[in-house]
Design an enzyme around this catalytic site. Structure first.
Site, short mmCIF file in Angstrom:
data_model
loop_
_atom_site.label_atom_id
_atom_site.label_comp_id
_atom_site.label_asym_id
_atom_site.label_seq_id
_atom_site.Cartn_x
_atom_site.Cartn_y
_atom_site.Cartn_z
N ASP A 154 53.61 65.53 51.46
CA ASP A 154 52.59 65.37 52.28
C ASP A 154 52.43 63.78 52.59
OD1 ASP A 154 51.53 67.89 51.86
OD2 ASP A 154 50.17 67.18 50.41
N LYS A 159 43.73 65.00 54.01
CA LYS A 159 44.26 65.82 55.01
C LYS A 159 43.67 67.37 54.54
CE LYS A 159 47.23 68.25 52.13
NZ LYS A 159 46.82 69.54 51.64
#
Ligand code: C5P
Length: 307
Positions: free
Chosen positions: A145, A15
């Site tokens: 996350d 990401k």
């Protein structure tokens, strides 16, 4: 366990935080975030093989520091297996093979990707039928996350980053990613943020401008709104990251930025061709690893083995 069950391979992406707004630390020590995540095409694969024990092994591409990855109970994929087993009131076994292309401690959520992939791979291997909501809750326990690594695409994250929802994104965004050989510790970068910004507001800066830019599909518009509150602390700890950003922008990137807590640096480009040109230019300046990836791509998903 059916020891003849076929192995399951799950792919999960790195990401980038397009917007990382950080507020003053909460009572639990975590920082409130308003963040916009994007999953990009740099992926780890986790294959779960039937086995009588729970083990993790890791293979890496040459830019990933294999020595920095634990293969014991501290490995996030291993922790994911234990947590998923606990949720189903049983000991889950399997031989987890992690094939890493996402740099370790790079600000790209590689460990989180492995955890998300392990949850899905073991769920499928053992045919557990865990609900999406339960998987997201387990993911949040594993790390801030990890829920995003399940979801993928482009998503808004709030809370400590674990509360995620998809956002509208009409673009195809091309990135050049420059990892560092030596990682940065996320807690250390957050601690440095606290030292540099002792009067930070408890309310993190919102992502409204960036969310509007995503709707234009225009890289130039997105470039103007990229924002990372951890960039200054990361550069203060690693001044060469600032030089690298300047270099990439001088070579034509629309915008360079530290990814998450760093030390990977990402550059937004106009197009695939532009990204390849910039990558070539950065290689010629002596950067040893320069990657090109686009986003947004899918969250953790099953792929046929060895694709
Ligand atoms: O959630 P995760 O385990 O990935 O977080 C790693 C560390 O990063 C935390 O222990 C904390 O020091 C820091 N962190 C934070 N605020 C967040 C997310 C992470 O301070 N929102």
């Amino acid at each position: 366990m059916n020891r003849f069950a076929a192995p399951v391979t799950v792919r999960a992406a790195a990401k980038i935080n397009l917007h990382l707004g950080v507020g003053a630390p909460r009572e639990d020590g975590f920082h409130p975030l308003t963040t916009v995540y994007q999953a990009v095409g740099l992926c780890d694969d986790v294959t779960a093989h039937p086995d009588a024990d729970l083990t993790v092994s890791v293979t890496t591409t040459d830019w990933v520091d294999a020595a920095a990855i634990p293969v014991d109970g501290a490995n996030l994929a291993h922790r994911a297996a234990v947590l998923l087993g606990r949720h189903h009131d049983r000991d889950l076994t399997g031989r987890l093979e992690v094939e890493k292309a996402i740099p370790v401690a790079g600000g790209l959520a590689g460990g989180s990707a492995d955890a998300a992939a392990a949850l899905v791979a073991l769920d499928r291997l053992h045919d557990l039928g865990t609900s999406d909501d339960a998987l997201l809750a387990l993911a949040a326990e594993l790390g801030s996350d990890v829920p995003f690594a399940l979801l993928g695409g482009t998503a808004l994250g709030v809370g400590r980053g674990e509360l995620v929802e998809p956002v509208a994104d009409v673009g195809t965004w091309w990135w050049v990613i420059v990892p560092s050989r030596v990682g940065l510790s996320t807690p250390e970068v957050y601690r440095h943020f606290d030292r540099m910004f002792p009067n930070a507001s408890p309310e993190p800066p919102d992502a409204d401008q960036l969310l509007s830019a995503l709707l234009t599909g225009q890289p130039v518009s997105l470039a103007r709104t990229l924002h990372n509150d951890l960039q200054e602390p990361a550069i203060d700890l690693r001044p060469e990251l600032g030089d690298l950003i300047d270099l990439g922008e001088a070579e034509g990137a629309l915008r360079g930025m530290v990814s998450g807590s760093g030390p990977s640096v990402v550059f937004l480009c106009e197009s695939a061709d532009h990204a390849r040109d910039l990558a070539g230019a950065l290689m010629r300046t002596g950067q040893d690893v320069v990657l090109v990836a686009n986003g947004a791509v899918a969250g953790a998903h099953v792929v046929p083995s060895h694709v």
